[in-house]
Design a protein around this motif. Structure first.
Motif, PDB file in Angstrom:
ATOM      1  N   ALA A  74       0.832  -1.206   0.000  1.00  0.00           N
ATOM      2  CA  ALA A  74       0.000   0.000   0.000  1.00  0.00           C
ATOM      3  C   ALA A  74       0.865   1.253   0.000  1.00  0.00           C
ATOM      4  N   THR A  75       1.946   1.222   0.780  1.00  0.00           N
ATOM      5  CA  THR A  75       2.867   2.366   0.816  1.00  0.00           C
ATOM      6  C   THR A  75       3.551   2.541  -0.534  1.00  0.00           C
ATOM      7  N   GLN A  76       3.994   1.433  -1.126  1.00  0.00           N
ATOM      8  CA  GLN A  76       4.671   1.477  -2.422  1.00  0.00           C
ATOM      9  C   GLN A  76       3.780   2.087  -3.495  1.00  0.00           C
ATOM     10  N   LEU A  77       2.489   1.745  -3.449  1.00  0.00           N
ATOM     11  CA  LEU A  77       1.555   2.208  -4.478  1.00  0.00           C
ATOM     12  C   LEU A  77       0.872   3.517  -4.112  1.00  0.00           C
ATOM     13  N   ASN A  78       1.128   3.988  -2.889  1.00  0.00           N
ATOM     14  CA  ASN A  78       0.477   5.201  -2.401  1.00  0.00           C
ATOM     15  C   ASN A  78      -1.044   5.076  -2.490  1.00  0.00           C
ATOM     16  N   THR A  79      -1.545   3.958  -1.978  1.00  0.00           N
ATOM     17  CA  THR A  79      -2.980   3.705  -1.985  1.00  0.00           C
ATOM     18  C   THR A  79      -3.404   3.181  -0.624  1.00  0.00           C
ATOM     19  N   ALA A  80      -4.677   3.067  -0.391  1.00  0.00           N
ATOM     20  CA  ALA A  80      -5.186   2.625   0.899  1.00  0.00           C
ATOM     21  C   ALA A  80      -4.877   1.153   1.132  1.00  0.00           C
ATOM     22  N   ARG A  81      -4.613   0.816   2.397  1.00  0.00           N
ATOM     23  CA  ARG A  81      -4.341  -0.585   2.730  1.00  0.00           C
ATOM     24  C   ARG A  81      -5.541  -1.462   2.375  1.00  0.00           C
ATOM     25  N   GLY A  82      -6.753  -0.925   2.551  1.00  0.00           N
ATOM     26  CA  GLY A  82      -7.947  -1.699   2.240  1.00  0.00           C
ATOM     27  C   GLY A  82      -8.017  -2.097   0.776  1.00  0.00           C
ATOM     28  N   THR A  83      -7.481  -1.261  -0.107  1.00  0.00           N
ATOM     29  CA  THR A  83      -7.475  -1.580  -1.530  1.00  0.00           C
ATOM     30  C   THR A  83      -6.599  -2.795  -1.806  1.00  0.00           C
ATOM     31  N   VAL A  84      -5.417  -2.818  -1.198  1.00  0.00           N
ATOM     32  CA  VAL A  84      -4.508  -3.963  -1.361  1.00  0.00           C
ATOM     33  C   VAL A  84      -5.107  -5.208  -0.713  1.00  0.00           C
ATOM     34  N   GLU A  85      -5.719  -5.020   0.444  1.00  0.00           N
ATOM     35  CA  GLU A  85      -6.320  -6.161   1.151  1.00  0.00           C
ATOM     36  C   GLU A  85      -7.429  -6.790   0.309  1.00  0.00           C
ATOM     37  N   LEU A  86      -8.226  -5.959  -0.368  1.00  0.00           N
ATOM     38  CA  LEU A  86      -9.283  -6.473  -1.227  1.00  0.00           C
ATOM     39  C   LEU A  86      -8.692  -7.284  -2.374  1.00  0.00           C
ATOM     40  N   ALA A  87      -7.611  -6.770  -2.986  1.00  0.00           N
ATOM     41  CA  ALA A  87      -6.963  -7.499  -4.082  1.00  0.00           C
ATOM     42  C   ALA A  87      -6.413  -8.837  -3.590  1.00  0.00           C
TER      43      ALA A  87
END
Length: 509
Positions: free
Chosen positions: A50-63
């Motif tokens: 999430a930090t690497q992509l500068n996006t929300a942790r929830g977005t990565v968790e969903l993926a």
């Protein structure tokens, strides 16, 4: 010793319409297929990616959740997340060039005879039960009817306003003969929707609008089938499709289903050169299982090697209550062998009589020619109103509301059935869909006659179906006995309890 994550970089494009979580899923699938990520490799932690992509942790968790559901990844608690060590070889090897085809899009098979039908004693007998069930399911909606969406929750006023607006507009296109392929704006909306929600990349030209699933099958078979072609059919499998297939004269090959979906290995043993495989990968009809990743890849490999077609019936995949809806089998198709089929009967209302199919690019010309010869266009007025319904956001909002509503209603009926039947009925919460199959346990006199129970239920005003008739050989002693029922129209706990008690009385006779 902590295993460091594998060197792996994920990139996303914020200019794309495709949601970020779906882009992440796609990057992982590509990396695994290319061998950049291997079975057993540890992948970046949620927070790190999430930090690497500068996006929300929830977005990565969903993926990650989707990739786990599909079988690509495994979560091992504090140890981290890993590429599944049990991935089938077909997932991890590099893509191969598409094999040569003859002019009909199929490899020639020398010396092969037309396979004999298996699992059905005759076409007439195979069609009789589905036709009787079709008659029973038509007309006035009844409680517990399988496949029936929540008619009480459909936004009728919004829909009527859109239809009226189109009708009052007096456009000449609404009054003329419809385009046999479908209303162009609706085809465009369907293509966009499938790309975003089901991972199916297609052009509007590949989308054909039909008058229902049966009309879709007729269009596909008229376009691509040949005399005496054989068709893999899920056993148990969708009744009305089996009845239609029996009418067309194709050879039905009943391929057993288990908790991983259709048994591809058994299918190849029965008829490796079948022309078609008719499957429900996202929510098997009627058992509700999801086709496993290993089976998906095996099915795609079989189709490529045999130059056969897979007809994917994605009939109610929009409704999944554990995580996000899984991508379609078509999203994994790299050799254009999957014909994707969807319907608006389950997500809108069945009286609309609109469905669609996405055909491979190489089949567009043939299917289009047959569609024109059938003069099979659906009313433009309803197609245009549906296009407006989608374009103005009503469709997406309706789906969101129905997912939440159905998640509640399935719990109501399952609890009521457990209370009414006790140990006499095995009921499991369905992970998706708007219907489920429940199995009877044996009573004092042995196996339950589910056909008789369903007949008594119909007399009591209920619309449940016996589970055994969904099997090719439904009256053998080993055939599971139970009931297939819908739950989308159960308004509250009181109604669920009343229906369950009525059904229990039908078991007792």
């Amino acid at each position: 010793m902590t295993v460091p994550p594998t060197e792996f970089s994920v990139s996303i494009d914020r200019q794309l319409q495709l949601p970020i979580y779906m882009q992440i899923c796609a990057r992982f699938r590509t990396a695994i297929a290319a061998g950049h990520l291997r079975p057993g490799d540890r992948v970046p932690a949620l927070r790190s990616l999430a930090t690497q992509l500068n996006t929300a942790r929830g977005t990565v968790e969903l993926a990650y959740t989707i990739l786990v559901d599909e079988g690509y990844l495994q979560m091992r608690g504090a140890a981290g997340t890993f590429v599944s060590p049990s991935l089938p070889a077909s997932v991890t090897r590099s893509s191969r060039t598409q094999s040569a085809r003859d002019s009909n899009g199929r490899q020639s098979t020398k010396g092969s005879a037309a396979p004999q039908a298996r699992g059905e004693s005759s076409g007439v007998q195979a069609a009789a039960r589905p036709l009787a069930i079709a008659a029973a399911m038509s007309g006035e909606p009844r409680p517990l009817q399988p496949g029936l969406p929540a008619l009480d929750a459909f936004p009728v006023k919004v829909w009527n306003r859109l239809v009226s607006h189109r009708a009052r507009g007096g456009e000449r296109e609404m009054l003329a003969y419809p385009d046999p392929a479908g209303y162009r704006p609706l085809r465009e909306h369907i293509a966009t929707y499938l790309g975003l929600s089901r991972g199916v990349t297609c052009l509007p030209e590949q989308v054909f609008v039909t008058g229902g699933y049966r009309a879709t099958l007729e269009l596909v078979l008229r376009s691509l089938a040949r005399p005496n072609d054989s068709v893999w059919y899920e056993d148990p499998g969708y009744l009305l499709a089996r009845g239609f297939l029996a009418e067309t004269g194709v050879q039905l090959i009943a391929v057993p289903v288990d908790n991983e979906g259709i048994d591809v290995e058994r299918g190849t043993q029965l008829d490796a050169q079948a022309r078609f495989a008719l499957v429900t990968p996202s929510h098997q009809s009627p058992l509700g299982h999801t086709l496993s990743l290993a089976r998906r890849m095996a099915l795609l490999d079989w189709a490529r090697q045999a130059s056969s077609w897979i007809v994917e019936d994605d009939y109610d995949s929009e409704f999944r209550y554990l995580g996000r809806p899984l991508p379609a089998l078509k999203s994994l198709d790299r050799h254009d062998h999957v014909i994707y089929c969807g319907t608006f009967s389950k997500v809108m209302f069945p009286g609309l009589r609109l469905a669609y199919t996405v055909v491979p690019e190489r089949a567009v010309e043939r299917v289009g020619r047959v569609a024109r010869s059938m003069n099979a266009g659906s009313p433009t007025l309803l197609q245009a109103a549906l296009a407006d319904f989608i374009e103005r956001g009503h469709f997406a909002r309706h789906l969101k509301r129905m997912r939440a509503l159905y998640a509640e209603r399935r719990v109501l009926i399952v609890r009521a059935l457990e209370q009414a039947f006790g140990e006499r009925l095995i009921v499991e919460l369905p992970p998706g869909g708007i219907q489920f199959a429940a199995r009877f346990t044996e009573g004092p006199s042995g196996a339950v006659d589910d056909v008789a129970v369903a007949a008594r239920a119909r007399e009591a005003g209920l619309a449940v179906l016996p589970l055994s008739i969904w099997y090719a050989n439904g009256r053998t002693r080993r055939t599971p006995r139970g009931l297939v029922m819908g739950f989308a129209n159960i308004a509250n706990a009181s109604e669920a309890s009343r229906l369950a008690r009525t059904l229990r009385a039908c078991l007792d006779g």
